[in-house]
Scaffold this motif. Structure first.
Motif, PDB file in Angstrom:
ATOM      1  N   UNK A  80      43.178 -12.827 -33.152  1.00 23.62           N
ATOM      2  CA  UNK A  80      43.951 -11.459 -33.275  1.00 23.62           C
ATOM      3  C   UNK A  80      43.370 -10.962 -34.587  1.00 23.62           C
ATOM      4  N   UNK A  81      43.240 -12.007 -35.392  1.00 24.86           N
ATOM      5  CA  UNK A  81      42.829 -11.270 -36.880  1.00 24.86           C
ATOM      6  C   UNK A  81      41.482 -10.766 -36.966  1.00 24.86           C
ATOM      7  N   UNK A  82      40.329 -11.427 -35.963  1.00 21.89           N
ATOM      8  CA  UNK A  82      39.071 -11.126 -36.086  1.00 21.89           C
ATOM      9  C   UNK A  82      38.911 -10.063 -35.482  1.00 21.89           C
ATOM     10  N   UNK A  83      39.570  -9.818 -34.240  1.00 23.53           N
ATOM     11  CA  UNK A  83      39.503  -8.595 -33.213  1.00 23.53           C
ATOM     12  C   UNK A  83      40.068  -7.378 -34.132  1.00 23.53           C
ATOM     13  N   UNK A  84      41.060  -7.367 -35.149  1.00 29.28           N
ATOM     14  CA  UNK A  84      41.693  -6.299 -35.994  1.00 29.28           C
ATOM     15  C   UNK A  84      40.400  -6.034 -37.041  1.00 29.28           C
ATOM     16  N   UNK A 104      39.655  -3.721 -29.711  1.00 31.14           N
ATOM     17  CA  UNK A 104      40.863  -3.721 -28.848  1.00 31.14           C
ATOM     18  C   UNK A 104      41.161  -4.852 -27.852  1.00 31.14           C
ATOM     19  N   UNK A 105      42.243  -5.501 -28.129  1.00 31.45           N
ATOM     20  CA  UNK A 105      42.612  -6.472 -27.217  1.00 31.45           C
ATOM     21  C   UNK A 105      43.752  -6.089 -26.352  1.00 31.45           C
ATOM     22  N   UNK A 106      43.597  -6.706 -25.014  1.00 30.33           N
ATOM     23  CA  UNK A 106      44.832  -6.558 -24.105  1.00 30.33           C
ATOM     24  C   UNK A 106      45.335  -7.812 -23.577  1.00 30.33           C
ATOM     25  N   UNK A 107      44.490  -8.605 -22.865  1.00 29.12           N
ATOM     26  CA  UNK A 107      44.883  -9.821 -22.288  1.00 29.12           C
ATOM     27  C   UNK A 107      45.049 -10.780 -23.341  1.00 29.12           C
ATOM     28  N   UNK A 162      36.300 -11.097 -24.873  1.00 26.12           N
ATOM     29  CA  UNK A 162      35.340 -12.120 -25.635  1.00 26.12           C
ATOM     30  C   UNK A 162      33.862 -11.745 -25.701  1.00 26.12           C
ATOM     31  N   UNK A 163      33.456 -10.864 -24.718  1.00 26.46           N
ATOM     32  CA  UNK A 163      31.999 -10.430 -24.839  1.00 26.46           C
ATOM     33  C   UNK A 163      32.066  -9.459 -25.894  1.00 26.46           C
ATOM     34  N   UNK A 164      33.173  -8.659 -25.964  1.00 26.67           N
ATOM     35  CA  UNK A 164      33.045  -7.564 -26.802  1.00 26.67           C
ATOM     36  C   UNK A 164      33.328  -8.023 -28.397  1.00 26.67           C
ATOM     37  N   UNK A 165      34.018  -9.013 -28.386  1.00 25.10           N
ATOM     38  CA  UNK A 165      34.361  -9.828 -29.773  1.00 25.10           C
ATOM     39  C   UNK A 165      32.923 -10.320 -30.140  1.00 25.10           C
TER      40      UNK A 165
END
Length: 293
Positions: free
Chosen positions: A245-249, A254-257, A186-189
């Motif tokens: 997920x779209x925001x991260x992409x 990268x997302x894991x959890x 979340x912090x990375x996003x």
């Protein structure tokens, strides 16, 4: 039970503080592979070194604070034959219920008792005296060793039979470690999206909107009560998860959890729970024969 002497095995960062707290109330013997730590304990709070199993023949309570279940069992194999029959062993290390049961089977042969007294705290909390013990085991053994338990940490929660306290500690740690990954993601996003991390922390800490609500509302008030009517539909939660997920992409984060967590919403939606409150993801475990409550 009258307690006059306590033995503490393991003087790591946590074990040393446990020994220090115990020594403030009882004559204390200590053991550790690090002889410097043993000398430090002897100099600092007048502990007595344990040179071999024969040195614990007069102790009433044994406290274990060791790095692995195998080491705990190995220590008990050495000292069980010489411990007084009234002695109680307190396992403060992080272990699984099966490890507690293995220790209990060993100690049963000698008429000895064991209590899981898992420490739910960090080193700073133990030092400040605000740690919590998660207890499991026979109530008489807990009552007999209560003065030592109180010396380690006054706050204690009893979970049930042998192994229950240990299981609670492992589960608590698992949640904390998983949430740590989610929070880091979340912090990375937030950083990539230009969101203030300070304000994000405030948002996630809010009891009505943040990390508390899935536990206090959706688990305690919905899953535990079997109440999935009304509320935010699972389909809506699934849609929000897709947006994350779209925001991260889009941001290349990268997302894991968070990505892994999305899968259960897809499974629950496919199972027909889309109009239920999104706490209905718990129904999936029930469908698998592993109820969430």
């Amino acid at each position: 039970m009258n307690i006059s002497k306590v033995a503490v095995y393991g003087l790591g960062n946590m074990g040393y503080l446990v020994a220090e707290r115990v020594a403030a109330r009882f004559a204390t013997k200590v053991s550790d592979l690090d002889r410097a730590q043993v000398r430090r304990a002897c100099d600092s709070f007048k502990a007595e070194p344990i040179e071999g199993p024969q040195d614990v023949g007069d102790v009433d309570v044994v406290v274990l604070s060791l790095p692995s279940p195998a080491i705990s069992l190995a220590i008990l194999e050495q000292i069980a034959p010489v411990l007084p029959r009234h002695a109680v062993v307190l396992e403060t290390s992080t272990v699984n219920p099966k490890d507690m049961h293995a220790c209990k089977r060993l100690l049963d042969r000698f008429g000895l008792r064991i209590v899981d007294a898992s420490v739910a705290a960090g080193v700073s909390q133990m030092k400040a005296g605000t740690a919590t013990l998660l207890l499991g085991g026979p109530q008489p053994a807990i009552d007999d060793s209560r003065p030592v338990l109180d010396a380690i940490a006054e706050k204690q929660i009893y979970f049930g039979d042998t192994g229950a306290g240990a299981a609670a500690k492992v589960i608590n740690n698992a949640v904390a470690h998983a949430v740590m990954v989610v929070v880091a993601e979340a912090g990375s996003l937030a950083t990539a999206a230009g969101v203030s991390r300070e304000k994000l922390v405030e948002l996630l800490a809010d009891k009505q909107m943040g990390l508390h609500r899935p536990l206090t509302h959706r688990y305690a008030e919905r899953i535990m009560q079997g109440n999935y009517e009304g509320g935010m539909p699972l389909d809506a939660a699934r849609k929000d998860s897709v947006l994350a997920l779209e925001l991260a992409q889009n941001l290349g984060v990268p997302l894991f959890a968070i990505q892994g967590s999305h899968t259960i919403y897809e499974i629950a939606a496919a199972a027909g729970y889309g109009r239920d409150d999104y706490a209905a993801i718990a129904k999936v475990w029930a469908d698998w024969g592993k109820p969430a409550v």
